[in-house]
Scaffold this motif. Structure first.
Motif, PDB file in Angstrom:
ATOM      1  N   ASP A  87     -13.243 -27.218  -1.851  1.00 33.23           N
ATOM      2  CA  ASP A  87     -13.198 -25.839  -2.335  1.00 33.23           C
ATOM      3  C   ASP A  87     -11.822 -25.506  -2.908  1.00 33.23           C
ATOM      4  OD1 ASP A  87     -15.340 -24.306   0.139  1.00 33.23           O
ATOM      5  OD2 ASP A  87     -15.755 -24.863  -1.914  1.00 33.23           O
ATOM      6  N   LEU A  88     -10.872 -26.427  -2.824  1.00 24.74           N
ATOM      7  CA  LEU A  88      -9.516 -26.140  -3.272  1.00 24.74           C
ATOM      8  C   LEU A  88      -9.461 -25.951  -4.779  1.00 24.74           C
ATOM      9  CD1 LEU A  88      -7.442 -28.548  -1.035  1.00 24.74           C
ATOM     10  CD2 LEU A  88      -8.270 -26.254  -0.578  1.00 24.74           C
ATOM     11  N   ASP A  89      -8.517 -25.104  -5.220  1.00 21.30           N
ATOM     12  CA  ASP A  89      -8.531 -24.744  -6.630  1.00 21.30           C
ATOM     13  C   ASP A  89      -7.872 -25.776  -7.547  1.00 21.30           C
ATOM     14  OD1 ASP A  89      -5.931 -22.176  -6.333  1.00 21.30           O
ATOM     15  OD2 ASP A  89      -5.968 -24.282  -5.806  1.00 21.30           O
ATOM     16  N   TYR A  90      -7.464 -26.935  -7.006  1.00 18.74           N
ATOM     17  CA  TYR A  90      -7.029 -27.999  -7.910  1.00 18.74           C
ATOM     18  C   TYR A  90      -8.182 -28.963  -8.173  1.00 18.74           C
ATOM     19  CZ  TYR A  90      -6.409 -30.619  -3.535  1.00 18.74           C
ATOM     20  OH  TYR A  90      -6.601 -31.213  -2.314  1.00 18.74           O
ATOM     21  N   ALA A  91      -9.324 -28.750  -7.533  1.00 20.38           N
ATOM     22  CA  ALA A  91     -10.503 -29.589  -7.746  1.00 20.38           C
ATOM     23  C   ALA A  91     -11.419 -28.911  -8.757  1.00 20.38           C
ATOM     24  CB  ALA A  91     -11.213 -29.824  -6.427  1.00 20.38           C
ATOM     25  N   LYS A  92     -12.684 -29.361  -8.816  1.00 15.63           N
ATOM     26  CA  LYS A  92     -13.601 -28.850  -9.833  1.00 15.63           C
ATOM     27  C   LYS A  92     -14.003 -27.393  -9.583  1.00 15.63           C
ATOM     28  CE  LYS A  92     -17.722 -30.542  -7.434  1.00 15.63           C
ATOM     29  NZ  LYS A  92     -18.947 -31.345  -7.544  1.00 15.63           N
ATOM     30  N   ASP A  93     -13.941 -26.944  -8.322  1.00 20.81           N
ATOM     31  CA  ASP A  93     -14.328 -25.576  -8.007  1.00 20.81           C
ATOM     32  C   ASP A  93     -13.127 -24.648  -8.085  1.00 20.81           C
ATOM     33  OD1 ASP A  93     -16.927 -26.318  -7.515  1.00 20.81           O
ATOM     34  OD2 ASP A  93     -16.564 -26.729  -5.399  1.00 20.81           O
ATOM     35  N   LYS A  94     -13.298 -23.512  -8.729  1.00 19.71           N
ATOM     36  CA  LYS A  94     -12.212 -22.548  -8.875  1.00 19.71           C
ATOM     37  C   LYS A  94     -12.389 -21.406  -7.875  1.00 19.71           C
ATOM     38  CE  LYS A  94      -8.599 -20.618 -10.710  1.00 19.71           C
ATOM     39  NZ  LYS A  94      -7.260 -21.207 -10.485  1.00 19.71           N
ATOM     40  N   VAL A  95     -11.413 -21.266  -6.987  1.00 16.12           N
ATOM     41  CA  VAL A  95     -11.469 -20.209  -5.994  1.00 16.12           C
ATOM     42  C   VAL A  95     -10.965 -18.904  -6.603  1.00 16.12           C
ATOM     43  CG1 VAL A  95     -10.589 -19.410  -3.778  1.00 16.12           C
ATOM     44  CG2 VAL A  95     -11.158 -21.813  -4.088  1.00 16.12           C
ATOM     45  N   VAL A  96     -11.739 -17.848  -6.442  1.00 12.83           N
ATOM     46  CA  VAL A  96     -11.359 -16.515  -6.896  1.00 12.83           C
ATOM     47  C   VAL A  96     -11.056 -15.669  -5.661  1.00 12.83           C
ATOM     48  CG1 VAL A  96     -12.163 -14.429  -8.074  1.00 12.83           C
ATOM     49  CG2 VAL A  96     -12.828 -16.691  -8.929  1.00 12.83           C
ATOM     50  N   GLU A  97      -9.922 -14.993  -5.649  1.00 11.89           N
ATOM     51  CA  GLU A  97      -9.619 -14.101  -4.535  1.00 11.89           C
ATOM     52  C   GLU A  97      -9.923 -12.673  -4.946  1.00 11.89           C
ATOM     53  OE1 GLU A  97      -6.383 -14.855  -1.697  1.00 11.89           O
ATOM     54  OE2 GLU A  97      -5.620 -12.871  -2.259  1.00 11.89           O
ATOM     55  N   SER A  98     -10.649 -11.962  -4.088  1.00  9.57           N
ATOM     56  CA  SER A  98     -11.018 -10.579  -4.369  1.00  9.57           C
ATOM     57  C   SER A  98      -9.791  -9.676  -4.308  1.00  9.57           C
ATOM     58  CB  SER A  98     -12.039 -10.095  -3.336  1.00  9.57           C
ATOM     59  OG  SER A  98     -11.399  -9.861  -2.087  1.00  9.57           O
ATOM     60  N   ARG A  99      -9.962  -8.438  -4.682  1.00  7.68           N
ATOM     61  CA  ARG A  99      -8.914  -7.454  -4.463  1.00  7.68           C
ATOM     62  C   ARG A  99      -8.741  -7.274  -2.961  1.00  7.68           C
ATOM     63  NH1 ARG A  99     -10.871  -1.208  -4.749  1.00  7.68           N
ATOM     64  NH2 ARG A  99      -8.928  -1.107  -3.588  1.00  7.68           N
ATOM     65  N   PHE A 100      -7.542  -6.908  -2.544  1.00 12.33           N
ATOM     66  CA  PHE A 100      -7.265  -6.643  -1.140  1.00 12.33           C
ATOM     67  C   PHE A 100      -7.505  -5.164  -0.848  1.00 12.33           C
ATOM     68  CE2 PHE A 100      -3.941  -4.864   1.652  1.00 12.33           C
ATOM     69  CZ  PHE A 100      -4.401  -5.356   2.859  1.00 12.33           C
TER      70      PHE A 100
END
Length: 273
Positions: A87-100
Motif C-alpha cells: 500500500d506504500l506510495d512508492y509502489a503501484k498503489d497511490k495513497v491519498v490522505e483525507s483532510r484532517f
C-alpha cells in the motif's frame, strides 16, 4: 501488541497542585457539582499552520494506525508494524490522505466518540466519518453529538457499520484486527480503545497507560479469518485522548470506492484542575 508510531515521547506536565478544599458554607459544597475551573479540560493549543495534522508538542501529537506510507510530510522516523506493504506510495498503489478534521472544530472540548464506516465488501469502503461530543467537567461527555464531514465518500453503495465509546469514558486509541497472511490488509476491523478520564489523567501524570482500558464493538464484520487474525493496539501517549482524525486510503481506478490503509489520530492532553 501496543504500538505508538511517532518516535518522540510527549513530555509529561508537572502534576497540578492539590485541589482546594471548599468550606462547608460555599454553594458548591455537598451538592455533587463540580467547582468551576476544577474539572477536566482538553488542551486547546493551536496547530502548526504549515502541517496542522502533523503538529507535535507537549500538548498535542498524533498516532498513525495501520500501514504507513514511506513518504509523509513529517520529520523524524515513523513506525509501521509491516516489514513489507504494497500500500506504500512508492509502489503501484497511490495513497491519498483525507483532510484532517478535529473535534475542537465542533466543540470547545471536543473528543472523538464514534466511527462510521460504509463497507462495500471485505476491506473496500464507500465512506468514512466519525462523531464528536464535548468533554464535561466531571470527565464524562455531553448529550449533544455531531458527525464530522465525510473524510471520503464514494459512489458505490455499502453497508453502514458504527462503533461508539460509552459517554462515561474517553477514547485513547484504536484496536486493529488484521489478516496475518495478507500484509496489505491493515484496518480490516477496528474498535476504539477507551478509559475513564480519572484513570487517563492520574496514570498519565505517572507516565503510565490507563488501567481501565476497554474496546468498543469492532467493525466492520471481518469474515473468514479464523486463526489467521492478528491484533494491534495503537494508543495515544499517556495522559492524552483522541480528538480528531484523517485517513489514508487507495481509491480504485474508476473512483467507485476505496481501500483504507491507515488512520491518523489526533491526541491532545487531558487536564484536571
Amino acid at each position: 501488541m501496543t504500538i505508538r508510531t511517532f518516535a518522540p515521547r510527549v513530555g509529561l506536565l508537572v502534576a497540578l497542585s492539590a485541589a482546594l478544599l471548599l468550606p462547608a458554607s460555599t454553594p458548591w459544597a455537598g451538592t455533587g457539582a463540580v467547582r468551576p475551573g476544577s474539572g477536566y479540560t482538553i488542551a486547546g493549543h493551536p496547530l502548526d499552520d504549515r502541517d496542522p495534522q502533523y503538529t507535535v508538542n507537549d500538548y498535542r501529537t498524533y498516532v498513525i494506525a495501520g500501514c504507513v506510507p514511506k513518504y509523509l510530510p513529517i520529520k523524524g522516523p515513523v513506525g509501521s508494524v509491516w516489514v513489507a506493504c504494497n500500500d506504500l506510495d512508492y509502489a503501484k498503489d497511490k495513497v491519498v490522505e483525507s483532510r484532517f478534521v478535529s473535534c475542537l472544530e465542533m466543540f470547545p472540548g471536543g473528543v472523538l466518540q464514534g466511527l462510521f464506516i460504509k463497507e462495500v465488501n471485505n476491506r473496500t469502503w464507500e465512506s468514512f466519518r466519525f462523531s464528536c461530543r464535548e468533554l464535561q467537567a466531571d470527565g464524562t461527555v455531553g448529550s449533544r453529538w455531531e458527525k464530522s464531514p465525510f473524510l471520503f465518500n464514494y459512489e458505490k453503495e455499502g453497508t453502514l457499520f458504527e462503533t461508539t465509546v460509552p459517554t462515561s469514558r474517553l477514547s485513547i486509541g484504536l484496536y486493529e484486527v488484521y489478516n496475518k497472511l495478507q500484509l496489505r490488509e491493515s484496518l480490516l476491523q477496528v474498535g476504539l480503545e477507551h478509559a475513564t478520564a480519572e484513570d487517563i489523567h492520574e496514570n498519565g501524570v505517572k507516565g503510565q497507560d490507563p488501567q481501565s482500558i476497554q474496546v468498543s464493538p469492532r467493525v466492520p464484520d471481518a469474515f473468514g479469518l479464523g486463526g489467521i487474525a492478528g491484533t494491534h493496539k495503537w494508543e495515544c501517549p499517556p495522559g492524552m485522548v483522541v480528538t480528531g482524525a484523517a485517513i489514508g486510503h487507495v481509491p480504485d481506478k474508476k473512483g467507485k470506492h476505496t481501500r483504507p490503509v491507515y488512520l491518523l489520530m489526533e491526541c491532545r492532553k487531558l487536564f484536571h484542575g
